[in-house]
Design a protein around this motif. Sequence first.
Motif, PDB file in Angstrom:
ATOM      1  N   ASN A 149      -1.918 -12.428  -6.171  1.00  0.00           N
ATOM      2  CA  ASN A 149      -2.398 -13.108  -4.930  1.00  0.00           C
ATOM      3  C   ASN A 149      -2.852 -12.103  -3.852  1.00  0.00           C
ATOM      4  OD1 ASN A 149      -3.234 -15.624  -3.825  1.00  0.00           O
ATOM      5  ND2 ASN A 149      -1.239 -15.435  -2.217  1.00  0.00           N
ATOM      6  N   LEU A 150      -3.630 -11.121  -4.399  1.00  0.00           N
ATOM      7  CA  LEU A 150      -4.520  -9.953  -3.401  1.00  0.00           C
ATOM      8  C   LEU A 150      -5.708 -10.420  -3.519  1.00  0.00           C
ATOM      9  CD1 LEU A 150      -2.052  -6.839  -4.159  1.00  0.00           C
ATOM     10  CD2 LEU A 150      -1.965  -8.339  -2.063  1.00  0.00           C
ATOM     11  N   PRO A 151      -6.608 -10.492  -2.313  1.00  0.00           N
ATOM     12  CA  PRO A 151      -7.766 -11.076  -2.342  1.00  0.00           C
ATOM     13  C   PRO A 151      -8.842  -9.930  -2.797  1.00  0.00           C
ATOM     14  CG  PRO A 151      -7.135 -10.454  -0.344  1.00  0.00           C
ATOM     15  CD  PRO A 151      -5.997 -10.411  -1.048  1.00  0.00           C
ATOM     16  N   MET A 152      -9.816 -10.368  -3.353  1.00  0.00           N
ATOM     17  CA  MET A 152     -10.923  -9.569  -3.653  1.00  0.00           C
ATOM     18  C   MET A 152     -11.537  -9.064  -2.183  1.00  0.00           C
ATOM     19  SD  MET A 152     -14.232 -10.196  -5.878  1.00  0.00           S
ATOM     20  CE  MET A 152     -15.467  -8.650  -6.250  1.00  0.00           C
ATOM     21  N   ILE A 176       3.102  -0.428  -9.004  1.00  0.00           N
ATOM     22  CA  ILE A 176       2.991  -1.822  -8.554  1.00  0.00           C
ATOM     23  C   ILE A 176       1.421  -2.178  -8.219  1.00  0.00           C
ATOM     24  CG2 ILE A 176       5.069  -2.214  -7.476  1.00  0.00           C
ATOM     25  CD1 ILE A 176       3.731  -1.795  -4.870  1.00  0.00           C
ATOM     26  N   GLU A 177       0.861  -3.398  -8.159  1.00  0.00           N
ATOM     27  CA  GLU A 177      -0.538  -3.554  -7.802  1.00  0.00           C
ATOM     28  C   GLU A 177      -0.407  -3.729  -6.325  1.00  0.00           C
ATOM     29  OE1 GLU A 177      -3.704  -2.990  -8.512  1.00  0.00           O
ATOM     30  OE2 GLU A 177      -2.995  -4.043 -10.444  1.00  0.00           O
ATOM     31  N   ALA A 178      -1.165  -2.991  -5.547  1.00  0.00           N
ATOM     32  CA  ALA A 178      -1.405  -2.922  -4.036  1.00  0.00           C
ATOM     33  C   ALA A 178      -2.607  -3.462  -3.572  1.00  0.00           C
ATOM     34  CB  ALA A 178      -1.233  -1.745  -3.628  1.00  0.00           C
ATOM     35  N   ASP A 179      -3.563  -3.460  -4.500  1.00  0.00           N
ATOM     36  CA  ASP A 179      -4.930  -4.056  -3.994  1.00  0.00           C
ATOM     37  C   ASP A 179      -5.392  -5.257  -4.812  1.00  0.00           C
ATOM     38  OD1 ASP A 179      -5.837  -1.980  -2.102  1.00  0.00           O
ATOM     39  OD2 ASP A 179      -5.122  -0.525  -3.628  1.00  0.00           O
ATOM     40  N   GLY A 180      -6.183  -5.977  -4.222  1.00  0.00           N
ATOM     41  CA  GLY A 180      -6.934  -6.903  -5.032  1.00  0.00           C
ATOM     42  C   GLY A 180      -8.402  -6.340  -5.674  1.00  0.00           C
ATOM     43  N   PRO A 181      -9.245  -7.312  -6.350  1.00  0.00           N
ATOM     44  CA  PRO A 181     -10.270  -6.521  -6.938  1.00  0.00           C
ATOM     45  C   PRO A 181     -11.416  -5.948  -6.001  1.00  0.00           C
ATOM     46  CG  PRO A 181     -10.008  -8.959  -7.700  1.00  0.00           C
ATOM     47  CD  PRO A 181      -8.911  -8.568  -6.580  1.00  0.00           C
ATOM     48  N   TYR A 182     -12.088  -5.034  -6.326  1.00  0.00           N
ATOM     49  CA  TYR A 182     -13.230  -4.365  -5.687  1.00  0.00           C
ATOM     50  C   TYR A 182     -14.455  -4.422  -6.446  1.00  0.00           C
ATOM     51  CZ  TYR A 182     -10.307  -2.358  -1.653  1.00  0.00           C
ATOM     52  OH  TYR A 182      -9.765  -2.277  -0.482  1.00  0.00           O
ATOM     53  N   TYR A 183     -15.542  -4.828  -5.749  1.00  0.00           N
ATOM     54  CA  TYR A 183     -16.631  -4.677  -6.373  1.00  0.00           C
ATOM     55  C   TYR A 183     -17.077  -3.237  -7.084  1.00  0.00           C
ATOM     56  CZ  TYR A 183     -21.928  -3.922  -6.865  1.00  0.00           C
ATOM     57  OH  TYR A 183     -22.810  -3.484  -7.359  1.00  0.00           O
ATOM     58  N   GLN A 190       0.875  -1.261   0.045  1.00  0.00           N
ATOM     59  CA  GLN A 190      -0.047  -0.021  -0.033  1.00  0.00           C
ATOM     60  C   GLN A 190       0.645   1.125  -0.098  1.00  0.00           C
ATOM     61  OE1 GLN A 190      -3.433   0.388   0.105  1.00  0.00           O
ATOM     62  NE2 GLN A 190      -3.696  -1.747  -0.453  1.00  0.00           N
ATOM     63  N   ALA A 191       1.841   1.222   0.890  1.00  0.00           N
ATOM     64  CA  ALA A 191       2.847   2.419   0.912  1.00  0.00           C
ATOM     65  C   ALA A 191       3.430   2.605  -0.382  1.00  0.00           C
ATOM     66  CB  ALA A 191       3.557   2.300   1.957  1.00  0.00           C
ATOM     67  N   LEU A 192       4.114   1.425  -1.006  1.00  0.00           N
ATOM     68  CA  LEU A 192       5.045   1.647  -1.967  1.00  0.00           C
ATOM     69  C   LEU A 192       4.224   2.405  -3.258  1.00  0.00           C
ATOM     70  CD1 LEU A 192       6.946  -1.690  -1.936  1.00  0.00           C
ATOM     71  CD2 LEU A 192       7.770   0.493  -1.794  1.00  0.00           C
ATOM     72  N   GLU A 193       2.932   1.638  -3.660  1.00  0.00           N
ATOM     73  CA  GLU A 193       2.214   2.317  -4.328  1.00  0.00           C
ATOM     74  C   GLU A 193       1.432   3.798  -4.101  1.00  0.00           C
ATOM     75  OE1 GLU A 193      -1.401   0.716  -7.276  1.00  0.00           O
ATOM     76  OE2 GLU A 193      -1.794   1.078  -5.186  1.00  0.00           O
ATOM     77  N   LYS A 194       1.116   3.894  -2.957  1.00  0.00           N
ATOM     78  CA  LYS A 194       0.116   5.211  -2.677  1.00  0.00           C
ATOM     79  C   LYS A 194       0.760   6.371  -2.018  1.00  0.00           C
ATOM     80  CE  LYS A 194      -3.827   2.137  -2.624  1.00  0.00           C
ATOM     81  NZ  LYS A 194      -5.083   1.343  -1.834  1.00  0.00           N
ATOM     82  N   VAL A 195       2.050   5.829  -1.502  1.00  0.00           N
ATOM     83  CA  VAL A 195       2.778   6.928  -0.849  1.00  0.00           C
ATOM     84  C   VAL A 195       4.203   7.296  -1.761  1.00  0.00           C
ATOM     85  CG1 VAL A 195       4.192   7.838   1.192  1.00  0.00           C
ATOM     86  CG2 VAL A 195       2.120   6.253   1.350  1.00  0.00           C
ATOM     87  N   TYR A 196       4.728   6.261  -2.004  1.00  0.00           N
ATOM     88  CA  TYR A 196       5.879   6.399  -2.817  1.00  0.00           C
ATOM     89  C   TYR A 196       5.937   6.401  -4.340  1.00  0.00           C
ATOM     90  CZ  TYR A 196       7.966   5.952   1.792  1.00  0.00           C
ATOM     91  OH  TYR A 196       8.409   6.277   3.078  1.00  0.00           O
TER      92      TYR A 196
END
Length: 533
Positions: free
Chosen positions: A521-524, A431-438, A421-427
Amino acid sequence: MQHPMGGWEWIPHSEILDARLELEDSNYPEIRLFDVPLFPSPEPVENLSGGRWEKPSPESLAGFSAPAWFFAKKLHRDLNIPIGIIHSSWGGTSILTWSNEQTLQDFADSLPQLESDLRYFPQTWSNQVQAAKEYHRIRRNKLSHPDPEIKRQMLAPGYSAVGWKDLDLFDDTMEHGQVLWMKHQVNLNQELATTDLTLQLGFLNRQSHVYWNGQELGYFQYPAPVNIRVPAAWVKKGINEIASRLSNPWGGANFYGAPEEYVLADSSGNFQLSLASGWKGINNQEPIPPAKPFYVNEPSFLFNGMISPLIPYGIKGFIWDQGGADARRPELYAQLFQRLIRDWRAYWKNDKLPFLFVQNTGTYSSHEFEKRTFVRSPLREAQATALELPHTGMVVSVDIGDPYDVHPKNKQEFGRRLALQALEKVYGRDIEADGPYYGSHQVKGDTVVVKVKDPGQQFVLDCTGESCGFELAGSDEVFYPAKAVLQGDDILVYSDEVARPRAIRYAWGDYPLAGVSNQENLPMAPFRVDISD
């Protein structure tokens, strides 16, 4: 976020996964650790009661937050920059104690009485706190660890102590003390003395040490089933003694599970002996001091003593893992959580400070696994509302919990996901920090087509049939397990039991199925949605 690398002294075997190896991997001279002393206070304080910056070492890390350490280590490795982590937490606490007093006054109509009858004398408060903490520590240790001399007496062959009484495990009217020793003798023939056996003792509530002929077989915490191998080398011809020490910090020791779940058997299935009866027990061999307040959950006390003195120390952002103590008031939690984020940013005079948090993980609340409970799902839903605020990020952890422990030991993965989360959203890393969201849905006959917020991720269904975690309900409002198949960026969900879907939910329940993830391998994330005509 208080799970220490080396575990809690009053919870046996509570160290994290691979603790010894992880503690040895501590040579990171460009990481610094600061442990804020545990200090509740009725009034905001300006200065910390202690603490200092330390280099990582097996000694300094043993009591440090495991997810915070793995978060810091991954950031340092990936970014090649110095990292400092200030750890301020206390396990099992409510969001109320981390909120400032003014905020809680604004919510006074929705909260229990906030006024405290504590008499606060600044000159002596620190001593009062230290005495209360030490009393609590000693009490919990007495509950969790048998007194060595009492243990020796209790595990001596036979019933040497006076006071052993017949024990009916299934008589709900019987009352037991906070510490109960119990014993059962079994007579085994020579053939059984040469084979491994399996011992099942249902669910011993709440902490239980289990012994065979005086040697400890294992330690269990409710609601974990007691199911353990007895090595052949421990089994002898003739009388063998099974013993257990049960303790319960919040009441009397007791038992759960059906009689058939108390059994001794061999691996071949040729031998099976019921252990549902024949027990003797003895109470109160280890007197436990009564519980006394130690102030940790008094409203605003931990904000006053453990957050206030850090303001306005220069920081890059916050990581947060809390919520279980507030699971039964999700609507209020949603409001308090967003308010806390805004308040803390205001104290640091930076409304863009990142706030990254862990959504409540999966765990059972009782041994009745077939009776699904849903206490944690509304809490997860409440936590997710914080994503409405800018500069926030959420770790979905429903897939990495421990079914029997609210403190799962695989803290490496919690720290890794926080770091993503920090690598993507702060720095700003790509990269992919989140899995799928509805994102949305369409209804086509008996099928609900689920569309995600950010199409393009490669989905993985680590499930078959109805094991993915989706459920559908019709007009009767009864949810049925549903099948799921992929179609491009969409997930098609349907059930033979629901001809006209009126609601859909995914990964719902305290310890739910959750079979959808992305290629990283990040969950929905769990969700529920009502379907209108």
